[in-house]
Scaffold this active site. Structure first.
Site, mmCIF file in Angstrom:
data_model
loop_
_atom_site.group_PDB
_atom_site.id
_atom_site.type_symbol
_atom_site.label_atom_id
_atom_site.label_comp_id
_atom_site.label_asym_id
_atom_site.label_seq_id
_atom_site.Cartn_x
_atom_site.Cartn_y
_atom_site.Cartn_z
ATOM 1 N N ASP A 37 0.861 -1.014 0.010
ATOM 2 C CA ASP A 37 -0.141 0.057 0.040
ATOM 3 C C ASP A 37 0.996 1.171 -0.082
ATOM 4 O OD1 ASP A 37 -3.399 0.386 0.756
ATOM 5 O OD2 ASP A 37 -1.976 2.030 0.942
ATOM 6 N N ASP A 53 3.953 2.145 -3.919
ATOM 7 C CA ASP A 53 2.807 2.939 -4.763
ATOM 8 C C ASP A 53 2.920 2.167 -6.334
ATOM 9 O OD1 ASP A 53 1.720 4.610 -6.611
ATOM 10 O OD2 ASP A 53 1.908 6.111 -5.130
ATOM 11 N N VAL A 54 1.968 1.706 -6.485
ATOM 12 C CA VAL A 54 1.875 0.803 -7.867
ATOM 13 C C VAL A 54 2.026 1.394 -8.936
ATOM 14 C CG1 VAL A 54 0.129 -1.025 -6.858
ATOM 15 C CG2 VAL A 54 -0.655 1.002 -7.915
ATOM 16 N N ASN A 80 -5.897 -4.987 -6.276
ATOM 17 C CA ASN A 80 -6.927 -4.223 -5.550
ATOM 18 C C ASN A 80 -6.817 -2.757 -5.656
ATOM 19 O OD1 ASN A 80 -9.456 -3.620 -3.731
ATOM 20 N ND2 ASN A 80 -7.646 -2.918 -2.571
ATOM 21 N N TYR A 145 -13.128 7.041 -14.740
ATOM 22 C CA TYR A 145 -13.011 5.793 -13.892
ATOM 23 C C TYR A 145 -13.488 4.472 -14.464
ATOM 24 C CZ TYR A 145 -14.149 2.745 -9.984
ATOM 25 O OH TYR A 145 -14.055 1.555 -9.033
ATOM 26 N N LYS A 149 -11.692 0.771 -15.706
ATOM 27 C CA LYS A 149 -12.327 -0.474 -15.134
ATOM 28 C C LYS A 149 -12.912 -1.463 -16.351
ATOM 29 C CE LYS A 149 -11.496 -0.004 -10.602
ATOM 30 N NZ LYS A 149 -10.726 -0.907 -10.175
ATOM 31 N N THR A 180 -16.736 1.619 1.899
ATOM 32 C CA THR A 180 -15.397 1.845 2.192
ATOM 33 C C THR A 180 -14.970 3.125 2.536
ATOM 34 O OG1 THR A 180 -14.579 2.137 0.114
ATOM 35 C CG2 THR A 180 -14.959 -0.188 0.689
HETATM 36 P P1 NAD Z 1 -10.223 2.803 -0.557
HETATM 37 O O1 NAD Z 1 -9.829 4.165 -1.121
HETATM 38 O O2 NAD Z 1 -11.130 2.649 0.749
HETATM 39 O O3 NAD Z 1 -8.756 1.980 -0.217
HETATM 40 C C1 NAD Z 1 -7.877 1.738 -1.412
HETATM 41 C C2 NAD Z 1 -6.511 1.560 -0.799
HETATM 42 O O4 NAD Z 1 -5.526 1.324 -1.843
HETATM 43 C C3 NAD Z 1 -5.963 2.443 0.355
HETATM 44 O O5 NAD Z 1 -5.318 1.832 1.276
HETATM 45 C C4 NAD Z 1 -4.872 3.398 -0.552
HETATM 46 O O6 NAD Z 1 -3.920 3.599 0.352
HETATM 47 C C5 NAD Z 1 -4.447 2.322 -1.451
HETATM 48 N N1 NAD Z 1 -3.939 2.805 -2.746
HETATM 49 C C6 NAD Z 1 -4.512 3.816 -3.459
HETATM 50 N N2 NAD Z 1 -3.719 4.070 -4.503
HETATM 51 C C7 NAD Z 1 -2.645 3.348 -4.427
HETATM 52 C C8 NAD Z 1 -1.509 3.107 -4.967
HETATM 53 N N3 NAD Z 1 -1.125 4.182 -6.208
HETATM 54 N N4 NAD Z 1 -0.485 2.303 -4.708
HETATM 55 C C9 NAD Z 1 -0.659 1.472 -3.575
HETATM 56 N N5 NAD Z 1 -1.696 1.554 -3.005
HETATM 57 C C10 NAD Z 1 -2.825 2.508 -3.225
HETATM 58 O O7 NAD Z 1 -10.636 1.993 -1.777
HETATM 59 P P2 NAD Z 1 -11.900 0.987 -1.909
HETATM 60 O O8 NAD Z 1 -13.258 1.405 -2.024
HETATM 61 O O9 NAD Z 1 -11.569 -0.140 -0.817
HETATM 62 O O10 NAD Z 1 -11.502 0.249 -3.473
HETATM 63 C C11 NAD Z 1 -10.397 -0.603 -3.663
HETATM 64 C C12 NAD Z 1 -10.816 -1.185 -5.117
HETATM 65 O O11 NAD Z 1 -12.016 -1.571 -5.426
HETATM 66 C C13 NAD Z 1 -10.360 -0.163 -6.091
HETATM 67 O O12 NAD Z 1 -9.633 -0.772 -7.288
HETATM 68 C C14 NAD Z 1 -11.775 0.457 -6.558
HETATM 69 O O13 NAD Z 1 -11.859 0.712 -7.772
HETATM 70 C C15 NAD Z 1 -12.643 -0.917 -6.447
HETATM 71 N N6 NAD Z 1 -14.048 -0.768 -6.327
HETATM 72 C C16 NAD Z 1 -14.537 0.204 -5.099
HETATM 73 C C17 NAD Z 1 -15.669 0.433 -5.003
HETATM 74 C C18 NAD Z 1 -16.333 1.104 -3.961
HETATM 75 O O14 NAD Z 1 -17.742 1.479 -3.829
HETATM 76 N N7 NAD Z 1 -15.640 1.295 -2.826
HETATM 77 C C19 NAD Z 1 -16.772 -0.327 -6.159
HETATM 78 C C20 NAD Z 1 -16.238 -1.037 -7.006
HETATM 79 C C21 NAD Z 1 -14.977 -1.124 -7.273
#
Ligand code: NAD
Length: 248
Positions: A37, A53-54, A80, A145, A149, A180
């Site tokens: 992360d 960082d990815v 993720n 976005y 996806k 989240t």
């Molecule tokens: P979040 O923001 O609550 O958590 C994301 C985590 O990823 C955080 O810990 C952040 O520090 C980390 N992160 C972000 N950018 C990064 C990077 N460049 N390198 C390393 N770490 C990084 O997000 P979430 O809601 O848990 O979403 C996670 C995944 O699920 C994402 O891919 C998002 O597109 C997908 N998603 C989320 C939802 C939703 O409604 N929350 C719906 C569909 C898909």
């Protein structure tokens, strides 16, 4: 005996939200888990977390190797980490388009590239990409976005074809709006957070946001040996949003 006993997993973006729920779920099923992360200070102290960082290829290679070194190999990669973007096709700059693609799409490419040499040595290798309902349904104000996806969905299928001969399965989950920190931030930024939350809940056939644990359970299934015949597909965990048309 846990379903994932003896297996090791990397979860990107595993310090919060869906990634954290997934790390917990995989560990509860017996896996050794390393989370990558960009913000590890927020990660629970009992997790093996590597700051990464990815968008940084060298950091991703080093972080994946650190997890494999610590646990003696790697069997599961959960891609993720992702970020959001709001607006129509007119609203985001070229720099924003490149950055969100760099995190959401190329980030998965970097982590997969780093993991593949280890996965090839596993008897139970799997990659799970976290996609979104935004890949399969047109949502307003989500042009950038959604495009990322959509790319993740196609990337998942292409990777599944490429790596099946090596014994590596590749699948995706398509979450709907999930409860989240990401969605909390969106709600807090809205003029009327309670009304915004009610609108998001009303969009769900189930009438509630998707619990991250429900998404984690689907990821754990796709990642594990029980899904040994499952590759190149997606599981929607969206409260019925994609497939159902309910009468009010
Ligand atoms: P979040 O923001 O609550 O958590 C994301 C985590 O990823 C955080 O810990 C952040 O520090 C980390 N992160 C972000 N950018 C990064 C990077 N460049 N390198 C390393 N770490 C990084 O997000 P979430 O809601 O848990 O979403 C996670 C995944 O699920 C994402 O891919 C998002 O597109 C997908 N998603 C989320 C939802 C939703 O409604 N929350 C719906 C569909 C898909």
């Amino acid at each position: 005996m846990g379903e994932l006993d003896g297996l090791t997993a990397v979860v990107t973006g595993g310090a919060a939200g869906i990634g954290l729920a997934t790390a917990r779920r995989l560990a509860a099923s017996g896996a050794s888990v390393g989370v990558l992360d960009r913000a590890v200070d927020d990660a629970p102290s009992d997790l093996f977390a590597v700051q990464c960082d990815v968008t940084d290829s060298d950091a991703v290679v080093a972080a994946v190797a650190a997890v494999a070194d610590r646990f003696g190999g790697l069997d599961i990669l959960v891609n993720n980490a992702g970020i959001g973007a709001a607006g129509t096709v007119e609203d985001n700059s070229d720099a924003e388009w490149h950055h969100v693609y760099d995190v959401n799409v190329v980030g998965m490419v970097r982590a997969s590239r780093a993991a593949l040499p280890f996965l090839r040595r596993s008897q139970h290798a799997a990659i799970v990409n976290v996609c979104s309902i935004a890949a399969t349904a047109g949502l307003p104000q989500r042009a950038l976005y959604s495009a990322t996806k959509g790319a993740v969905l196609s990337l998942t299928q292409a990777m599944a074809a490429d790596h099946l001969p090596e014994g590596i399965r590749v699948n995706a989950v398509n979450p709907g709006t999930a409860d989240t920190p990401w969605v909390t931030r969106l709600l807090e930024a809205a003029p009327d957070p309670a009304a915004e939350r009610a609108a998001l809940e009303a969009r769900q056939p189930t009438g509630r946001l998707v619990p991250p644990d429900d998404i984690a359970a689907a990821i754990a299934y796709l990642a594990g040996p029980a899904a040994g015949s499952v590759t190149g597909t997606t599981i929607s965990v969206d409260g019925g949003m994609q497939a159902l048309r309910l009468r009010k």
